[in-house]
Enzyme design. Sequence first.
Site, PDB file in Angstrom:
ATOM      1  N   ARG A   1      77.176  78.940  39.234  1.00 22.44           N
ATOM      2  CA  ARG A   1      76.331  79.064  38.044  1.00 22.44           C
ATOM      3  C   ARG A   1      75.688  80.438  37.928  1.00 22.44           C
ATOM      4  O   ARG A   1      75.128  80.947  38.894  1.00 22.44           O
ATOM      5  CB  ARG A   1      75.252  77.980  38.046  1.00 22.44           C
TER       6      ARG A   1
ATOM      7  N   GLU B   1      68.345  88.792  35.899  1.00 20.99           N
ATOM      8  CA  GLU B   1      68.652  88.225  37.212  1.00 20.99           C
ATOM      9  C   GLU B   1      70.092  88.564  37.573  1.00 20.99           C
ATOM     10  O   GLU B   1      70.806  89.221  36.814  1.00 20.99           O
ATOM     11  CB  GLU B   1      68.396  86.712  37.214  1.00 20.99           C
TER      12      GLU B   1
ATOM     13  N   ARG C   1      75.358  84.873  42.697  1.00 21.96           N
ATOM     14  CA  ARG C   1      74.685  84.172  43.789  1.00 21.96           C
ATOM     15  C   ARG C   1      75.596  83.886  44.983  1.00 21.96           C
ATOM     16  O   ARG C   1      75.170  84.004  46.132  1.00 21.96           O
ATOM     17  CB  ARG C   1      74.096  82.855  43.274  1.00 21.96           C
TER      18      ARG C   1
END
Length: 431
Positions: A363, A111, A267
């Site tokens: 995160r 990811e 992110r």
Amino acid sequence: MEMEADVLIVGTGIAGMYSALNLREDLKIVMITKSNVEECNTYLAQGGISTARNEDDYDIYIEDTLKAGTYKNDIEAVKVLVEESIENINKLVSLGVKFDMDGENFDYTREGAHRVNRIVHCSDKTGQKVFEVLLDNVKSKKNINIIENACLLDLITSDNKCCGGIVRIDNEIVQINSKITILASGGIGGLFKNSTNQRTLTGDGISIAIKNDVEVVHMDYIQFHPTALYEGNSKDKRFLITESLRGEGAYLLNNEGDRFVDELLPRDVVAKAILEEERRTNSEYVFLDITHKPKDFIINRFPLIYNECKKRGIDITKDKIPVTPAQHYFMGGIKVDTDSKTSMNNLFACGEVSCTGVHGSNRLASNSLLEGLVFSNRAAECINRSIDDIDCAKGKINIKMVQDCDKYNKHIIVEEIIKARGDMKNELVGC
């Protein structure tokens, strides 16, 4: 009404369940959950659980976590997370979790911001599958009692010592006296108009901690996931489109059909790029496109997303998926050490309600479930060693003082968020 327990655990997500399973079986454990046991963010987690592949991966994994967190992480907590990851994944396997395999090895995926494939998964239902195994194991333990529809209203305290909790169970106020209390009550997503979180997760544990002068930190560390399914003005929780799609090769496209960002950046970077692209093109969403992958691969690897999108008239094997950022995770919370101890004696906090410092200000993908595992296990081990020396006298409560706790607790957490992030005031429910 009063109840007695050695350990009171507030929350039935991965942190609450796993801490209960790692506590000694001679301890009486009471677990409470605000609604039903399944209504937790663990159950919603799709992508998987990060883990070091081996000792050679430690330094790279640590650096990936620090870089994603903009180097605002607690380095000692990050080392604990990484170095204890493998043993906790193996413990899940021993409990019965069946991760996807590639022969005799895990079928690791990747990811955003991970340099290598190091995420174990159960198709795109990892949280649900892990939760179901943990719940089955908890139900098999005679020393653990789960009470649903039980809302924590306040802590019972004396001289900076936690002696249990004041709980409303089916409209009755119950005093649960305990030697140890573990807050594992989740994050703050239910306070936001657009969030991937369960709507019941409204920061109760954090607001109760603040009310009782328990130290909290980094209330401004709020993460938005780049790819929640766009569904107009729906007031329901947003359906998450896991980052694993991008890890498996999906593209982010603007309304002109062009890629505009490296899909595997952290992110916060990807979410910002999407919002900028939406403003530039005067649109409320961009597209996630995995149609260039084989149909059978898409359906078998992402059955949950395939089926949920199909219900909404989107065939992800043929159609691009409209996505937009939504509130997803809280990196701040109740300050804890690496054994999950808070600033109040006999009070622990695990999972999203806590701030171990492991995530920094952003995160790294799939580190949330791992954090819940590693630090709830450490909490349990610490409690197992020390609980026999605790003699906690029963606290007293004033029933009139707790009748309106719901509204007061929500007011506390909303005010703290606005104080830390005034730019998010319009994103909050009721503001």
